[in-house]
Design a protein around this motif. Structure first.
Motif, PDB file in Angstrom:
ATOM      1  N   VAL A  55      -0.446  -3.673  -5.871  1.00  0.00           N
ATOM      2  CA  VAL A  55       0.002  -2.345  -5.445  1.00  0.00           C
ATOM      3  C   VAL A  55      -1.211  -1.417  -5.423  1.00  0.00           C
ATOM      4  CG1 VAL A  55       1.539  -0.399  -5.890  1.00  0.00           C
ATOM      5  CG2 VAL A  55       2.279  -2.731  -6.448  1.00  0.00           C
ATOM      6  N   VAL A  56      -1.522  -0.873  -4.242  1.00  0.00           N
ATOM      7  CA  VAL A  56      -2.668   0.020  -4.059  1.00  0.00           C
ATOM      8  C   VAL A  56      -2.145   1.397  -3.669  1.00  0.00           C
ATOM      9  CG1 VAL A  56      -4.833   0.420  -2.836  1.00  0.00           C
ATOM     10  CG2 VAL A  56      -4.078  -1.921  -3.286  1.00  0.00           C
ATOM     11  N   TYR A  57      -2.501   2.385  -4.461  1.00  0.00           N
ATOM     12  CA  TYR A  57      -2.042   3.756  -4.242  1.00  0.00           C
ATOM     13  C   TYR A  57      -3.206   4.615  -3.754  1.00  0.00           C
ATOM     14  CZ  TYR A  57      -0.067   8.359  -5.616  1.00  0.00           C
ATOM     15  OH  TYR A  57       0.385   9.660  -5.641  1.00  0.00           O
ATOM     16  N   LYS A  73      -9.520   5.177  -0.407  1.00  0.00           N
ATOM     17  CA  LYS A  73      -9.237   4.466   0.841  1.00  0.00           C
ATOM     18  C   LYS A  73      -9.427   2.987   0.562  1.00  0.00           C
ATOM     19  CE  LYS A  73     -13.900   5.519   2.575  1.00  0.00           C
ATOM     20  NZ  LYS A  73     -14.194   6.549   1.563  1.00  0.00           N
ATOM     21  N   ALA A  74      -9.059   2.141   1.499  1.00  0.00           N
ATOM     22  CA  ALA A  74      -9.177   0.696   1.293  1.00  0.00           C
ATOM     23  C   ALA A  74      -9.433   0.009   2.623  1.00  0.00           C
ATOM     24  CB  ALA A  74      -7.904   0.152   0.654  1.00  0.00           C
ATOM     25  N   ILE A  75      -9.959  -1.202   2.533  1.00  0.00           N
ATOM     26  CA  ILE A  75     -10.101  -2.078   3.701  1.00  0.00           C
ATOM     27  C   ILE A  75      -9.158  -3.258   3.497  1.00  0.00           C
ATOM     28  CG2 ILE A  75     -11.603  -3.623   5.005  1.00  0.00           C
ATOM     29  CD1 ILE A  75     -12.314  -0.746   5.485  1.00  0.00           C
ATOM     30  N   HIS A  76      -8.266  -3.435   4.442  1.00  0.00           N
ATOM     31  CA  HIS A  76      -7.327  -4.548   4.385  1.00  0.00           C
ATOM     32  C   HIS A  76      -7.694  -5.564   5.463  1.00  0.00           C
ATOM     33  CE1 HIS A  76      -3.577  -6.771   3.963  1.00  0.00           C
ATOM     34  NE2 HIS A  76      -3.481  -6.758   5.290  1.00  0.00           N
ATOM     35  N   VAL A  77      -7.756  -6.835   5.083  1.00  0.00           N
ATOM     36  CA  VAL A  77      -8.037  -7.908   6.038  1.00  0.00           C
ATOM     37  C   VAL A  77      -6.732  -8.629   6.341  1.00  0.00           C
ATOM     38  CG1 VAL A  77      -9.358  -9.992   6.522  1.00  0.00           C
ATOM     39  CG2 VAL A  77     -10.377  -8.171   5.123  1.00  0.00           C
ATOM     40  N   VAL A 131      -7.544   1.711   5.624  1.00  0.00           N
ATOM     41  CA  VAL A 131      -6.290   2.289   5.140  1.00  0.00           C
ATOM     42  C   VAL A 131      -6.592   3.597   4.421  1.00  0.00           C
ATOM     43  CG1 VAL A 131      -4.185   1.914   3.806  1.00  0.00           C
ATOM     44  CG2 VAL A 131      -5.376  -0.052   4.823  1.00  0.00           C
ATOM     45  N   LEU A 132      -6.024   4.692   4.894  1.00  0.00           N
ATOM     46  CA  LEU A 132      -6.213   5.995   4.271  1.00  0.00           C
ATOM     47  C   LEU A 132      -5.058   6.904   4.654  1.00  0.00           C
ATOM     48  CD1 LEU A 132      -9.152   7.772   6.206  1.00  0.00           C
ATOM     49  CD2 LEU A 132      -7.557   6.124   7.158  1.00  0.00           C
ATOM     50  N   TYR A 143       0.845  -1.185   0.000  1.00  0.00           N
ATOM     51  CA  TYR A 143       0.000   0.000   0.000  1.00  0.00           C
ATOM     52  C   TYR A 143       0.886   1.242   0.000  1.00  0.00           C
ATOM     53  CZ  TYR A 143      -4.109  -2.841   1.289  1.00  0.00           C
ATOM     54  OH  TYR A 143      -5.140  -3.760   1.309  1.00  0.00           O
ATOM     55  N   LEU A 144       0.613   2.148  -0.935  1.00  0.00           N
ATOM     56  CA  LEU A 144       1.277   3.445  -0.975  1.00  0.00           C
ATOM     57  C   LEU A 144       0.286   4.436  -0.376  1.00  0.00           C
ATOM     58  CD1 LEU A 144       2.569   3.174  -4.651  1.00  0.00           C
ATOM     59  CD2 LEU A 144       3.778   2.520  -2.548  1.00  0.00           C
ATOM     60  N   VAL A 145       0.524   4.837   0.880  1.00  0.00           N
ATOM     61  CA  VAL A 145      -0.506   5.515   1.663  1.00  0.00           C
ATOM     62  C   VAL A 145      -0.361   7.051   1.597  1.00  0.00           C
ATOM     63  CG1 VAL A 145      -1.795   5.397   3.836  1.00  0.00           C
ATOM     64  CG2 VAL A 145      -0.367   3.471   3.173  1.00  0.00           C
TER      65      VAL A 145
END
Length: 291
Positions: free
Chosen positions: A104-106, A131-135, A144-145, A66-68
């Protein structure tokens, strides 16, 4: 956006260039993690520790990265264009991860907010999300944000944020100068700005309040924890039952957050990792000479 269109890696992508590294990838075994989070790289600024980040990327691998946010500093590029080859190498290493199967999530931040208009799109295998939800491997849901959404200075007084950015840039220049001297003296990396931040009472209070606000928001969304960046302060702690994680930055602390394959979380302080590696190599060389 004009400054962004001048970035050299964009032209390489259009021409289909393949891994045009100026600094070759280091060969050897890499540490494997389930997930890696990094943020606040600030490519396009002199304060960015690109060579240290390259060392990190050449030392680790993961299923997801994740690229946060604040990966590229659009604020600074608009004022003065600065893009050394090492910054290109960081981008290409991340693109290569996506090409070889790493997810890869940006998630753009406030300094690279120009990329938020592309939310939901896929760029060279990189997913762009707001934003994202990581499990995690042990079943926890993490929001994730970037975190600028909860920065009251950013929301209420945007002009003040730009003034603060100018002051911070000056501190980064001093940080670069101090570490150039330390390197010539054979001393390890040390963050002047990080030390100053922890010494200033208002900064400490702001960080604590920010962490509380982010954790509270995560609780209202029904998740188990939150991962963010933005304030350049790596942290792992429980806040009112919420797992709060901040992956830090690659300007001051040079840190990353990682998830092991059993769901265990850890903050890696890469300057310390490099110093430990150098000490180990020095000890090994001494043993060889003694033999």
């Amino acid at each position: 956006m004009n400054a962004i269109t001048r970035l050299p890696f964009l032209g390489d992508l259009e021409q289909g260039a393949d891994d045009p590294f100026h600094i070759p990838e280091r060969e050897g075994e890499r540490r494997r993690y389930r997930t890696i989070w990094i943020s606040d790289i600030h490519l396009g600024t002199r304060g960015c520790n690109a060579t240290m980040l390259i060392d990190f990327l050449d030392s680790v691998d993961s299923e997801t990265i994740y690229l946060v946010g604040d990966i590229i500093d659009g604020w600074r590029l608009k004022k003065r264009f600065y893009w050394p080859q090492a910054h290109n190498d960081v981008v290409w290493r991340l693109m290569k991860r996506a090409k070889r199967g790493t997810r890869v999530v940006y998630i753009p931040g406030n300094h690279d907010e120009m990329f938020r208009q592309f939310t939901g799109m896929n760029f060279g295998g990189v997913e762009i999300r707001r934003k994202a939800i990581h499990v995690t491997a042990d079943g926890r849901k993490l929001l994730v944000l970037h975190g600028d959404e909860f920065d009251t200075i950013m929301l209420a007084h945007r002009w003040l944020a730009f003034v603060g950015d100018a002051a911070y840039t000056l501190m980064m220049r001093l940080n670069v100068a101090v570490n150039a001297v330390r390197q010539r003296m054979g001393l390890p990396y040390w963050s002047l700005s990080k030390m100053a931040k922890h010494k200033v009472k208002n900064a400490v209070e702001f960080i604590s309040k920010f962490e509380d606000v982010v954790a509270h928001e995560a609780a209202t969304r029904g998740v188990d924890g939150v991962v963010c960046g933005h304030i350049h302060n790596a942290e792992m702690r429980k806040i009112a039952g919420i797992d709060y994680y901040n992956d830090g930055d690659w300007v001051e602390g040079c840190t990353a957050l990682v998830e092991h394959f059993d769901g265990r979380m850890e903050v890696l302080h890469w300057a310390d990792e490099i110093a430990a590696r150098a000490a180990k190599e020095a000890a090994r060389d001494s043993s060889r000479l003694a033999a």
